[in-house]
Design a protein around this motif. Structure first.
Motif, PDB file in Angstrom:
ATOM      1  N   ALA A 128       0.852  -1.195   0.000  1.00 56.31           N
ATOM      2  CA  ALA A 128       0.000   0.000   0.000  1.00 56.31           C
ATOM      3  C   ALA A 128       0.880   1.234   0.000  1.00 56.31           C
ATOM      4  CB  ALA A 128      -0.900  -0.005   1.228  1.00 56.31           C
ATOM      5  N   ASN A 178      -6.498   8.845   1.589  1.00 59.42           N
ATOM      6  CA  ASN A 178      -7.940   8.821   1.767  1.00 59.42           C
ATOM      7  C   ASN A 178      -8.452   9.989   2.596  1.00 59.42           C
ATOM      8  OD1 ASN A 178      -8.319   6.821  -0.005  1.00 59.42           O
ATOM      9  ND2 ASN A 178      -8.617   5.188   1.492  1.00 59.42           N
ATOM     10  N   THR A 223      -6.559   0.960   3.667  1.00 60.58           N
ATOM     11  CA  THR A 223      -7.632   1.734   3.078  1.00 60.58           C
ATOM     12  C   THR A 223      -8.327   2.615   4.120  1.00 60.58           C
ATOM     13  OG1 THR A 223      -8.087   0.306   1.209  1.00 60.58           O
ATOM     14  CG2 THR A 223      -9.977   1.464   2.135  1.00 60.58           C
ATOM     15  N   GLU A 240      -4.875  -8.300   2.699  1.00 61.11           N
ATOM     16  CA  GLU A 240      -4.978  -6.867   2.409  1.00 61.11           C
ATOM     17  C   GLU A 240      -3.587  -6.265   2.157  1.00 61.11           C
ATOM     18  OE1 GLU A 240      -7.834  -6.141   1.768  1.00 61.11           O
ATOM     19  OE2 GLU A 240      -9.333  -6.338   3.367  1.00 61.11           O
ATOM     20  N   SER A 248     -14.346  -0.443  -0.251  1.00 64.99           N
ATOM     21  CA  SER A 248     -13.316  -0.398  -1.291  1.00 64.99           C
ATOM     22  C   SER A 248     -12.350   0.729  -0.927  1.00 64.99           C
ATOM     23  CB  SER A 248     -13.945  -0.112  -2.649  1.00 64.99           C
ATOM     24  OG  SER A 248     -14.194   1.277  -2.757  1.00 64.99           O
ATOM     25  N   HIS A 249     -11.291   0.862  -1.719  1.00 66.02           N
ATOM     26  CA  HIS A 249     -10.318   1.932  -1.440  1.00 66.02           C
ATOM     27  C   HIS A 249     -10.859   3.302  -1.867  1.00 66.02           C
ATOM     28  CE1 HIS A 249      -6.390   3.236  -0.245  1.00 66.02           C
ATOM     29  NE2 HIS A 249      -6.204   3.867  -1.379  1.00 66.02           N
ATOM     30  N   ASP A 250     -11.935   3.320  -2.627  1.00 67.06           N
ATOM     31  CA  ASP A 250     -12.462   4.579  -3.169  1.00 67.06           C
ATOM     32  C   ASP A 250     -13.816   4.946  -2.578  1.00 67.06           C
ATOM     33  OD1 ASP A 250     -10.431   5.409  -4.736  1.00 67.06           O
ATOM     34  OD2 ASP A 250     -11.382   4.988  -6.662  1.00 67.06           O
ATOM     35  N   ASP A 267     -10.928  -0.146  -6.873  1.00 68.65           N
ATOM     36  CA  ASP A 267     -10.429  -0.639  -5.578  1.00 68.65           C
ATOM     37  C   ASP A 267      -9.013  -1.118  -5.865  1.00 68.65           C
ATOM     38  OD1 ASP A 267     -10.196  -1.431  -2.973  1.00 68.65           O
ATOM     39  OD2 ASP A 267     -11.583  -3.120  -3.107  1.00 68.65           O
ATOM     40  N   TYR A 315      -6.054  -1.588  -4.521  1.00 71.28           N
ATOM     41  CA  TYR A 315      -5.250  -2.628  -3.867  1.00 71.28           C
ATOM     42  C   TYR A 315      -5.789  -4.031  -4.129  1.00 71.28           C
ATOM     43  CZ  TYR A 315      -3.130   1.252  -1.302  1.00 71.28           C
ATOM     44  OH  TYR A 315      -2.474   2.406  -0.952  1.00 71.28           O
TER      45      TYR A 315
END
Ligand SMILES: Nc1nc2c(c(=O)[nH]1)N[C@H]1C(S)=C(S)[C@@H](COP(=O)(O)OP(=O)(O)OC[C@H]3O[C@@H](n4cnc5c(=O)[nH]c(N)nc54)[C@H](O)[C@@H]3O)O[C@H]1N2
Ligand SMILES: Nc1nc2c(c(=O)[nH]1)N[C@H]1C(S)=C(S)[C@@H](COP(=O)(O)OP(=O)(O)OC[C@H]3O[C@@H](n4cnc5c(=O)[nH]c(N)nc54)[C@H](O)[C@@H]3O)O[C@H]1N2
Ligand SMILES: [Mo]
Length: 747
Positions: free
Chosen positions: A10, A66, A220, A247, A639-641, A652, A654
């Motif tokens: 990440a 984020n 995330t 993850e 999700s990452h978004d 997403d 990752y």
């Protein structure tokens, strides 16, 4: 499409470009350059992202990818005004997805939808407040109204809100916590006497030998936690990840704040990955605790016997429970074998100081409270509490969810809190417990509640059993949302509906006595100030504190003995009131200049404010959720978004997903066994005693999760969670253990 499957690190340069990209797109470069450097600085504002704490030494850029997205989303230059609502009927808005709704920009004027009307229409603040007062006055009982809070609300606004609601006469104060860390609060309060983290940031960065991260995806959801884990790793600490998914953030971290993180492969995070089956944690920690006891009894030197004897109770029963456990079935439930349990026990006994961090992977199951209590057992066995580098660490979500609870947002307030509130404001607060989130939906569905007011959040989309919840909300006479951005809860409404547009964290909050700041409490009990610096998105915005006080003034009448208008004109007076009512806030206004940490007896003095004054070992049989053949155990995650129901984008990164959200991650062998090819569009059908529920049109993605498990995104999959499927004791919807089957969609 899943291009290359999951990533194994990440952060890195992509995190920087992604943050700058969305900032420039939403705010423009100049506004972005003015705003981003103020995030989490002493004179700046608290990041509206997560509740992860700041250290004493602040970086120049004390924010993550984020966090930057959350800020850009609020500080956008796009606007949703009266013209927007004239152009878009409710019928039109109903067809739009969550991503589209929130992308339209900031809400900038109060809007009202009359019964039977097809559109929202502008309304003055004065008329809007009168509407709310009219509706609340018409109720037969104050208990017919519900007052929801999301965890971004400041301490000041939340304190005023709960005071208003209790003076109005009800404890119907559900909040997002009910769906979030409620299970942690209950499990911790009943065992160590306080429902909060017993560790501070330095315990992680400087002292712990072993950090166990269970059911949490920090890459995330708490990206700044990765910097803390990196610091810990660099001085030799070890990390274990217990998670059904590999993850990325728990594998490697490429710290965007270091040149080495941008250029090189970064720091390895987890020394051991335990790919547990969904809902296997109670079984796993039971096996671990059993082994610790067995090793003690074989060789000695494993348990902190002195601590157990002198400061704990319930050990003998717990020990008997572990020794009587059916080891084989526990291995089956958690999907981890004897060698994996052994490896974790080795990590544990080799570490003098252990911290366990967790989040939603543990809290949203039927047996969440007993699972977290089992983790407390694990912590107590080796005395891993109340000393540097050791403790239990529920990692909170919303940036002030913990503070909101501290200042009284709770449907089940303690008698001591109510006594103190009543004494300070000379009234008798209602004693009967109010509705939590799920009970609120039932009450609206059944006509027991008629009005719903929400300060922040997105009740319609965040809650379970989407169809049932929508019908319940539509059954209300009146729904009121104080919000920054347009969302589902403005579209799925009661017969009449009101939108009250409010200031966000980034904006200047000017009141009668001048510009104000607010305060928040992070996940590790540190309270600090937050001050916005941007011009408000519109002169028609009001602060949450203003909205709540002015509602109170209208509803309770000008003769109410609380000086609502005075309080909302000077937040330092609200802080004085908090100091008077709630322990730990002594000299609030003086100490907030540098910030301070609230008292926490287990952390500070290794004492336990439980009924007996001891820390409590508990013993509970492991309950397994029955998964019939042909079915999978589905967890719903972020999700990452996205930020909860706020969808920033459709990738997403990752997990290797691009441009879509309706995906379901399944082990490739399960897909083969079901005869379903990777990439097939399927419906997800959940089963429950009260019938089936269906969420249509998800693409299967073969993914490394244990056999029998699956994952999909929240809120798309919320329709599958039955309203009555909640965690025992905490009432939290079981969003992480839904029994489903995949049904190939008709073409
Ligand atoms: N960017 C961003 N930040 C956020 C949020 C956001 O949406 N976006 N939301 C905020 C909020 S309100 C919260 S509560 C937090 C949430 O933070 P997280 O709890 O990290 O959020 P989830 O995406 O729900 O992730 C759950 C994790 O638990 C794992 N898991 C699922 N089931 C199990 C299980 O049975 N056992 C174990 N051991 N693991 C399991 C999943 O694989 C996943 O890694 O983040 C906060 N921060
Ligand atoms: N299936 C499933 N369901 C879940 C979860 C899950 O993991 N799976 N997670 C649960 C969890 S942990 C949580 S915390 C809840 C989240 O539930 P909520 O807190 O209710 O939802 P959010 O999506 O965070 O709320 C977003 C909205 O808040 C408003 N907002 C943003 N900033 C501000 C502000 O400063 N002031 C005001 N007044 N409004 C603002 C905006 O209008 C935005 O649309 O969802 C829960 N639901
Ligand atoms: Mo949350």
């Amino acid at each position: 499409m899943a291009e290359q499957g999951p990533e194994n690190a990440a952060g890195g340069l992509r995190a920087v470009t992604s943050a700058l990209g969305i900032s420039a797109r939403e705010m423009g470069p100049i506004r972005a350059l003015r705003t981003l450097p103020l995030i989490n600085q002493r004179k700046g504002f608290d990041c509206p992202g997560c509740a992860w704490p700041e250290g004493d030494q602040r970086h120049l850029a004390e924010f993550c990818e984020n966090g930057a997205k959350a800020v850009a989303w609020e500080a956008t230059r796009k606007r949703v005004d009266g013209d927007f609502f004239a152009a878009h009927s409710l019928a039109d808005l109903e067809t739009r997805d969550d991503h589209w709704l929130e992308s339209q920009g900031r809400l900038v004027e109060p809007m009202f939808k009359a019964a039977g009307d097809t559109h929202y229409r502008p309304i003055t603040w004065d008329a809007a407040l009168d509407r709310v007062a009219d509706h609340l006055h018409k109720l037969e009982s104050p208990n017919e109204a519900i007052f929801y809070t999301s965890g971004r609300t400041s301490n000041e606004a939340a304190f005023l809100y709960q005071l208003f609601v209790r003076r109005f006469g009800t404890n119907n104060l559900p909040d997002c916590s009910n769906m979030c860390h409620e299970s942690s609060t209950i499990a911790l309060t009943s065992t160590i006497g306080i429902g909060k983290s017993t560790v501070s940031l330095v315990d992680i960065t400087d002292h712990a030998d072993l950090i166990v991260v269970v059911g949490q995806n920090p890459g995330t959801n708490h990206p700044r936690m990765l910097s803390a884990l990196e610091t810990a790793k660099r001085r030799g600490a070890r990390v274990v990840s217990i998670n059904p998914l590999p993850e990325a953030g728990l594998q490697r971290f490429r710290n965007p704040q270091r040149a080495s993180g941008l250029l090189h492969s970064g720091t390895a995070i987890a020394n051991l990955n335990l790919p547990i089956r969904v809902n296997g944690d109670h079984a796993f920690f039971t096996l671990v605790n059993r082994q610790l006891v067995e090793r003690e009894e074989r060789n000695g030197g494993v348990l902190d016997q002195k601590f157990i004897d002198e400061q704990c109770e319930g050990f003998d029963d717990a020990r008997a429970g572990w020794l009587a456990a059916d080891v084989k079935s526990l291995h089956t439930i958690c999907g981890l074998d004897a060698a994996q349990v052994e490896a974790f026990v080795d990590e544990t006994v080799n570490a003098d100081r252990v911290i366990v961090c967790w989040a939603m992977g543990l809290t949203q199951h039927r047996n969440s409270v007993s699972t977290i209590r089992e983790i407390v057992n694990y912590v107590l066995l080796r005395g891993n509490v109340g000393r540097p580098g050791a403790g239990a660490c529920p990692v909170r979500g919303h940036s002030n969810v913990q503070g909101d609870r501290t200042v009284g947002i709770y449907e089940k307030p303690s008698p001591a809190f109510l006594d103190s509130l009543g004494k300070a404001f000379d009234f008798n607060p209602p004693r009967e417990h109010g509705f939590d989130v799920v009970e609120s939906i039932r009450a609206l569905r059944d006509g027991q509640a008629r009005v719903m007011v929400a300060v922040g959040g997105n009740f319609a989309a965040a809650t379970p059993d989407t169809e049932v919840t929508y019908a319940a909300l539509r059954n209300a006479d009146f729904t009121v949302q104080a919000s920054t951005k347009l969302n589902r809860s403005h579209i799925v409404t009661g017969k009449e509906a009101l939108i009250l547009p409010c200031l966000g964290r980034t904006e200047i909050d000017e009141q009668a006595t001048g510009p104000q700041f607010v305060t928040v409490e992070d996940s590790m009990c540190a309270v600090h100030a937050s001050r916005g610096h941007l011009e408000p998105a519109s002169p028609d915005l009001r602060s949450e504190a203003w909205i709540v006080s002015n509602l109170a003034h209208r509803v309770l009448g000008p003769d109410d003995s609380v000086d609502w208008i005075g309080l909302s004109g000077d937040y330092s007076r609200v802080r004085d009131a908090i100091e008077q009512v709630i322990p730990g806030f002594t000299d609030f206004n003086e100490r907030i200049v540098d910030g301070f940490v609230l008292p926490n007896p287990p952390r500070d003095t290794r004492t336990f404010p439980t009924a007996s004054g001891k820390a409590v070992f508990t013993s509970a049989a492991v309950e397994a959720v029955e998964v019939p053949p042909g079915h999978l155990m589905l967890q719903t995650m972020r999700s990452h978004d996205q930020y909860n129901t706020t969808i920033y984008g459709l990738d997403d990164r990752y997990r290797g997903i691009k441009g879509e959200r309706r995906v379901v991650f399944v082990h490739p062998d399960d897909l083969t066994e079901f005869g379903i090819a990777d990439g097939t569009i399927v419906d997800l059908v959940s089963i429950s005693p009260d019938g089936e529920r269906r969420a249509a049109g998800f693409r299967t993605v073969g993914y490394p999760t244990p056999r029998g498990c699956a994952a999909a995104y929240f809120p798309e999959a919320n329709a599958l969670v039955p309203l009555d499927s909640v965690a025992t004791e905490s009432g939290t919807p079981t969003s992480k253990s839904i029994v489903v089957r995949l049904v190939v969609s008709p073409v």
